[in-house]
Design a protein around this motif. Structure first.
Motif, PDB file in Angstrom:
ATOM      1  N   UNK A   1     -19.397 -22.037  30.702  1.00  0.00           N
ATOM      2  CA  UNK A   1     -19.547 -23.486  30.862  1.00  0.00           C
ATOM      3  C   UNK A   1     -20.350 -24.067  29.700  1.00  0.00           C
ATOM      4  N   UNK A   2     -20.053 -25.329  29.387  1.00  0.00           N
ATOM      5  CA  UNK A   2     -20.855 -26.085  28.424  1.00  0.00           C
ATOM      6  C   UNK A   2     -21.917 -26.858  29.181  1.00  0.00           C
ATOM      7  N   UNK A   3     -23.103 -26.929  28.631  1.00  0.00           N
ATOM      8  CA  UNK A   3     -24.198 -27.701  29.199  1.00  0.00           C
ATOM      9  C   UNK A   3     -24.470 -28.886  28.280  1.00  0.00           C
ATOM     10  N   UNK A   4     -24.474 -30.092  28.847  1.00  0.00           N
ATOM     11  CA  UNK A   4     -24.759 -31.296  28.063  1.00  0.00           C
ATOM     12  C   UNK A   4     -25.663 -32.219  28.856  1.00  0.00           C
ATOM     13  N   UNK A   5     -26.493 -32.947  28.141  1.00  0.00           N
ATOM     14  CA  UNK A   5     -27.327 -33.930  28.823  1.00  0.00           C
ATOM     15  C   UNK A   5     -26.492 -35.189  29.028  1.00  0.00           C
TER      16      UNK A   5
ATOM     17  N   UNK B   1     -30.835 -24.816  46.041  1.00  0.00           N
ATOM     18  CA  UNK B   1     -29.564 -25.530  46.233  1.00  0.00           C
ATOM     19  C   UNK B   1     -28.993 -25.995  44.892  1.00  0.00           C
ATOM     20  N   UNK B   2     -29.835 -26.507  44.008  1.00  0.00           N
ATOM     21  CA  UNK B   2     -29.375 -26.943  42.688  1.00  0.00           C
ATOM     22  C   UNK B   2     -28.847 -25.757  41.883  1.00  0.00           C
ATOM     23  N   UNK B   3     -29.550 -24.647  41.934  1.00  0.00           N
ATOM     24  CA  UNK B   3     -29.136 -23.464  41.185  1.00  0.00           C
ATOM     25  C   UNK B   3     -27.808 -22.921  41.704  1.00  0.00           C
ATOM     26  N   UNK B   4     -27.623 -22.921  43.006  1.00  0.00           N
ATOM     27  CA  UNK B   4     -26.354 -22.456  43.580  1.00  0.00           C
ATOM     28  C   UNK B   4     -25.201 -23.389  43.203  1.00  0.00           C
ATOM     29  N   UNK B   5     -25.479 -24.692  43.175  1.00  0.00           N
ATOM     30  CA  UNK B   5     -24.438 -25.652  42.771  1.00  0.00           C
ATOM     31  C   UNK B   5     -24.008 -25.390  41.329  1.00  0.00           C
ATOM     32  N   UNK B   6     -24.970 -25.169  40.444  1.00  0.00           N
ATOM     33  CA  UNK B   6     -24.661 -24.885  39.039  1.00  0.00           C
ATOM     34  C   UNK B   6     -23.810 -23.620  38.931  1.00  0.00           C
TER      35      UNK B   6
ATOM     36  N   UNK C   1     -20.084 -24.335  41.129  1.00  0.00           N
ATOM     37  CA  UNK C   1     -19.171 -25.446  40.864  1.00  0.00           C
ATOM     38  C   UNK C   1     -18.652 -25.359  39.434  1.00  0.00           C
ATOM     39  N   UNK C   2     -17.355 -25.542  39.270  1.00  0.00           N
ATOM     40  CA  UNK C   2     -16.766 -25.514  37.935  1.00  0.00           C
ATOM     41  C   UNK C   2     -17.355 -26.575  37.016  1.00  0.00           C
ATOM     42  N   UNK C   3     -17.561 -27.759  37.569  1.00  0.00           N
ATOM     43  CA  UNK C   3     -18.211 -28.823  36.808  1.00  0.00           C
ATOM     44  C   UNK C   3     -19.056 -29.635  37.755  1.00  0.00           C
ATOM     45  N   UNK C   4     -20.095 -30.238  37.221  1.00  0.00           N
ATOM     46  CA  UNK C   4     -20.979 -31.037  38.054  1.00  0.00           C
ATOM     47  C   UNK C   4     -22.153 -31.534  37.240  1.00  0.00           C
TER      48      UNK C   4
ATOM     49  N   UNK D   1     -25.257 -32.100  32.862  1.00  0.00           N
ATOM     50  CA  UNK D   1     -23.907 -31.840  33.372  1.00  0.00           C
ATOM     51  C   UNK D   1     -23.384 -30.546  32.759  1.00  0.00           C
ATOM     52  N   UNK D   2     -22.460 -29.932  33.473  1.00  0.00           N
ATOM     53  CA  UNK D   2     -21.783 -28.737  32.977  1.00  0.00           C
ATOM     54  C   UNK D   2     -20.293 -28.871  33.232  1.00  0.00           C
TER      55      UNK D   2
END
Length: 172
Positions: A103-107, A131-136, A139-142, A166-167
């Protein structure tokens, strides 16, 4: 990835987390130097500003910027851009510890409200919930709103920040 993927599986597919883990294998007196070297060399502006890594885990990151001539404004305090840099670095690194390499990570949002003049150096601390870490991880993108606290040498918060990262999947 499926919804049952655990955060512990993260170390298997996250280059930053692997580097941090490998540095922990070195003697204690070398760990800080090595981690700072890697981060500063990878993120050039962090190196130019000489941002220090105090802590970097999947759950929390803490970075410090000294009030030095190269990062000062015209009144001798840390420049507004350097204040934003320390908050962005802390949030980006803790998210970066959790985003899989595919995944790409962008602000997405960087909002800084300047509340008071900063006194001395600044320390930024960013945290992610389970919960935030599990979502990252799952989830394919978020996107994730990462809480960050920036404290000066008086123990006060000269800025309040909103940082949304976002990723998205890398294209093959």
């Amino acid at each position: 990835m499926n919804e049952t993927t655990s955060v512990s599986a993260l170390l298997e597919n996250n280059r930053l987390a692997k580097v941090v883990k490998s540095i922990k294998g070195y003697p204690k007196f070398m760990q800080s130097f090595l981690l700072n070297f890697v981060i500063r060399r990878t993120v050039k502006l962090v190196g130019t500003a000489k941002v220090d890594v105090l802590k970097l885990t999947k759950e929390e990151s803490q970075f410090r910027i000294q009030n030095r001539k190269k990062v000062q404004n015209h009144i001798g305090t840390i420049h507004a851009a350097a204040m934003a840099l320390i908050a962005e670095t802390a949030t980006g690194m803790v998210v970066g510890m959790n985003v899989p390499d595919d995944k790409y990570l962008v602000i997405k949002t960087l909002k800084v409200d300047f509340l008071k003049r900063a006194v001395g150096s600044l320390t930024a601390t960013a945290k992610l919930s389970e919960a935030q870490r599990l979502a990252i991880l799952n989830q394919d993108k978020g996107e994730v709103d990462v809480p960050v606290s920036v404290i000066d040498d008086e123990g006060k918060e000269p800025i309040e920040c909103t940082m949304i990262w976002a990723w998205t999947p890398k294209r093959r």
